[in-house]
Design a protein around this motif. Sequence first.
Motif, PDB file in Angstrom:
ATOM      1  N   ALA A   1       0.826  -1.210   0.000  1.00 43.54           N
ATOM      2  CA  ALA A   1       0.000   0.000   0.000  1.00 43.54           C
ATOM      3  C   ALA A   1       0.858   1.256   0.000  1.00 43.54           C
ATOM      4  O   ALA A   1       0.571   2.229  -0.702  1.00 43.54           O
ATOM      5  CB  ALA A   1      -0.932  -0.014   1.218  1.00 43.54           C
ATOM      6  N   VAL A   2       1.937   1.242   0.794  1.00 40.78           N
ATOM      7  CA  VAL A   2       2.826   2.408   0.848  1.00 40.78           C
ATOM      8  C   VAL A   2       3.568   2.583  -0.472  1.00 40.78           C
ATOM      9  O   VAL A   2       3.661   3.686  -1.010  1.00 40.78           O
ATOM     10  CB  VAL A   2       3.828   2.269   2.016  1.00 40.78           C
ATOM     11  CG1 VAL A   2       4.828   3.420   2.003  1.00 40.78           C
ATOM     12  CG2 VAL A   2       3.090   2.227   3.351  1.00 40.78           C
ATOM     13  N   ARG A   3       4.082   1.490  -1.002  1.00 43.61           N
ATOM     14  CA  ARG A   3       4.833   1.560  -2.258  1.00 43.61           C
ATOM     15  C   ARG A   3       3.957   2.087  -3.391  1.00 43.61           C
ATOM     16  O   ARG A   3       4.376   2.940  -4.187  1.00 43.61           O
ATOM     17  CB  ARG A   3       5.375   0.179  -2.611  1.00 43.61           C
ATOM     18  CG  ARG A   3       6.363   0.191  -3.786  1.00 43.61           C
ATOM     19  CD  ARG A   3       6.729  -1.240  -4.183  1.00 43.61           C
ATOM     20  NE  ARG A   3       7.341  -1.977  -3.104  1.00 43.61           N
ATOM     21  CZ  ARG A   3       8.641  -1.928  -2.816  1.00 43.61           C
ATOM     22  NH1 ARG A   3       9.443  -1.147  -3.513  1.00 43.61           N
ATOM     23  NH2 ARG A   3       9.125  -2.650  -1.814  1.00 43.61           N
TER      24      ARG A   3
ATOM     25  N   ASP B   1       2.638   9.672  -5.622  1.00 37.86           N
ATOM     26  CA  ASP B   1       2.684  10.936  -4.882  1.00 37.86           C
ATOM     27  C   ASP B   1       3.932  10.961  -4.015  1.00 37.86           C
ATOM     28  O   ASP B   1       4.034  10.218  -3.042  1.00 37.86           O
ATOM     29  CB  ASP B   1       1.425  11.069  -4.021  1.00 37.86           C
ATOM     30  CG  ASP B   1       1.354  12.381  -3.250  1.00 37.86           C
ATOM     31  OD1 ASP B   1       2.336  13.151  -3.281  1.00 37.86           O
ATOM     32  OD2 ASP B   1       0.316  12.621  -2.595  1.00 37.86           O
ATOM     33  N   SER B   2       4.872  11.823  -4.352  1.00 41.74           N
ATOM     34  CA  SER B   2       6.150  11.876  -3.637  1.00 41.74           C
ATOM     35  C   SER B   2       6.024  12.424  -2.224  1.00 41.74           C
ATOM     36  O   SER B   2       6.970  12.332  -1.441  1.00 41.74           O
ATOM     37  CB  SER B   2       7.152  12.729  -4.417  1.00 41.74           C
ATOM     38  OG  SER B   2       6.691  14.066  -4.532  1.00 41.74           O
ATOM     39  N   THR B   3       4.877  12.991  -1.872  1.00 39.99           N
ATOM     40  CA  THR B   3       4.696  13.555  -0.530  1.00 39.99           C
ATOM     41  C   THR B   3       4.171  12.541   0.480  1.00 39.99           C
ATOM     42  O   THR B   3       4.062  12.849   1.663  1.00 39.99           O
ATOM     43  CB  THR B   3       3.743  14.759  -0.565  1.00 39.99           C
ATOM     44  OG1 THR B   3       2.393  14.310  -0.817  1.00 39.99           O
ATOM     45  CG2 THR B   3       4.142  15.760  -1.640  1.00 39.99           C
ATOM     46  N   VAL B   4       3.835  11.347   0.019  1.00 38.60           N
ATOM     47  CA  VAL B   4       3.219  10.349   0.895  1.00 38.60           C
ATOM     48  C   VAL B   4       4.150   9.942   2.032  1.00 38.60           C
ATOM     49  O   VAL B   4       3.719   9.791   3.183  1.00 38.60           O
ATOM     50  CB  VAL B   4       2.777   9.122   0.081  1.00 38.60           C
ATOM     51  CG1 VAL B   4       2.555   7.902   0.986  1.00 38.60           C
ATOM     52  CG2 VAL B   4       1.491   9.427  -0.677  1.00 38.60           C
ATOM     53  N   ALA B   5       5.427   9.753   1.742  1.00 35.35           N
ATOM     54  CA  ALA B   5       6.352   9.282   2.774  1.00 35.35           C
ATOM     55  C   ALA B   5       6.394  10.242   3.954  1.00 35.35           C
ATOM     56  O   ALA B   5       6.267   9.833   5.116  1.00 35.35           O
ATOM     57  CB  ALA B   5       7.752   9.109   2.185  1.00 35.35           C
TER      58      ALA B   5
ATOM     59  N   TYR C   1      -5.477   7.796   3.348  1.00 32.32           N
ATOM     60  CA  TYR C   1      -5.996   6.743   2.474  1.00 32.32           C
ATOM     61  C   TYR C   1      -5.043   5.552   2.378  1.00 32.32           C
ATOM     62  O   TYR C   1      -5.482   4.429   2.092  1.00 32.32           O
ATOM     63  CB  TYR C   1      -6.290   7.307   1.080  1.00 32.32           C
ATOM     64  CG  TYR C   1      -5.060   7.623   0.264  1.00 32.32           C
ATOM     65  CD1 TYR C   1      -4.516   6.679  -0.609  1.00 32.32           C
ATOM     66  CD2 TYR C   1      -4.439   8.868   0.349  1.00 32.32           C
ATOM     67  CE1 TYR C   1      -3.391   6.957  -1.362  1.00 32.32           C
ATOM     68  CE2 TYR C   1      -3.315   9.167  -0.397  1.00 32.32           C
ATOM     69  CZ  TYR C   1      -2.785   8.213  -1.253  1.00 32.32           C
ATOM     70  OH  TYR C   1      -1.674   8.500  -1.989  1.00 32.32           O
ATOM     71  N   VAL C   2      -3.754   5.790   2.601  1.00 31.46           N
ATOM     72  CA  VAL C   2      -2.792   4.683   2.532  1.00 31.46           C
ATOM     73  C   VAL C   2      -3.072   3.676   3.640  1.00 31.46           C
ATOM     74  O   VAL C   2      -3.079   2.461   3.412  1.00 31.46           O
ATOM     75  CB  VAL C   2      -1.348   5.211   2.633  1.00 31.46           C
ATOM     76  CG1 VAL C   2      -0.353   4.057   2.523  1.00 31.46           C
ATOM     77  CG2 VAL C   2      -1.072   6.258   1.553  1.00 31.46           C
TER      78      VAL C   2
ATOM     79  N   ALA D   1       7.692   3.950   4.802  1.00 32.27           N
ATOM     80  CA  ALA D   1       7.860   5.240   4.143  1.00 32.27           C
ATOM     81  C   ALA D   1       9.314   5.695   4.220  1.00 32.27           C
ATOM     82  O   ALA D   1       9.872   6.213   3.249  1.00 32.27           O
ATOM     83  CB  ALA D   1       6.938   6.278   4.783  1.00 32.27           C
ATOM     84  N   VAL D   2       9.923   5.501   5.383  1.00 30.13           N
ATOM     85  CA  VAL D   2      11.332   5.867   5.560  1.00 30.13           C
ATOM     86  C   VAL D   2      12.220   4.979   4.697  1.00 30.13           C
ATOM     87  O   VAL D   2      13.096   5.455   3.962  1.00 30.13           O
ATOM     88  CB  VAL D   2      11.731   5.762   7.046  1.00 30.13           C
ATOM     89  CG1 VAL D   2      13.242   5.890   7.216  1.00 30.13           C
ATOM     90  CG2 VAL D   2      11.008   6.827   7.862  1.00 30.13           C
TER      91      VAL D   2
END
Length: 327
Positions: A44-46, A52-56, A100-101, A130-131
């Motif tokens: 889901a994170v990947r 969206d590069s801001t998700v992390a 949503y993630v 995310a990290v």
Amino acid sequence: MAAALAAVVRTVMVLGLGLSVGEALSLDLYEETCPQVEAAVTAAVRQAMAKDSTVAAGLLRMHFHDCFVRGCDASVLLDSTGNVTAEKDGPPNVSLHAFYVVDNAKATLEAQCPGVVSCADILALAARDAVALSGGPSWVVPVGRRDGRVSLASETATLPGPRASFEQLKQAFHARGLSTKDLVVLSGGHTLGFAHCSSFQDRIFSSLEEGQGGIMGMDPSLSPSFAASLRRACPPNNTARAAGSGLDATSAAFDNTYYRMLQAGRGLLASDEALLTHPKTRAFVALYAASQEAFFRAFAKSMLRMGGLNGGDEVRANCRRVNNNKP
């Protein structure tokens, strides 16, 4: 070199850190009841980060804001109801995003192993992923957190803000059983993400008379060239809601650039600059500016300490609302 360093850091194991993360947490809780939990969260994170590069940065900040209010109990995920304004709608949290993630990971896991995996565990795993997927360290996340049933916007006032002094930051961390070293290390999470002009505009345009606070009221701790670039991004009376600056020069990559920029007078927030106002924290800044490996190892340990803060008392079926089987 970077790949080798990442490989070294990714071998960090909880039992080797000598940490106490709470009796309720376990390394193998879901081994039989939901063995696919890590794969589902990582997927889901990947998937979200690819779009969206801001998700992390969003997931990491969300986990921090969750753990600092009532412990790591996913109370930050709860939606407001008709008569209760929830944490996510409190002033420090209105810019949180990527909920949503967690929802997507939870939906997958509810289909595979309903009622087993808490939203708090999903958020802790998602922050770790995310990290790691941003080039930073990874660590084994102990699981077994429970989800809280209370979420109050009023309690977000205890979150340390972008203008916090060193003493305010230290008090906030110590009140949660976290050390001054943890303060410096977890502040390094600002290597990811973006800040709106309102978070730092007072550092580049102040009410001080010219000459009292540097050039045109500029915070004298800022590099003049850096301040000039911030002024261009955030002109006076700026009304663009999306205007702002990356928290460091590599704001989509997890690295130690944050510390090196801080030493060069290019720390964005007043709370970042506060780390240079005390000898002990200044020494840690110097250490992590000089050694990304030292920062990565320390970050994994501090995230485990923060992630072990007390949580809630149920496993929610939906991360946005409490279960209806309790009063």
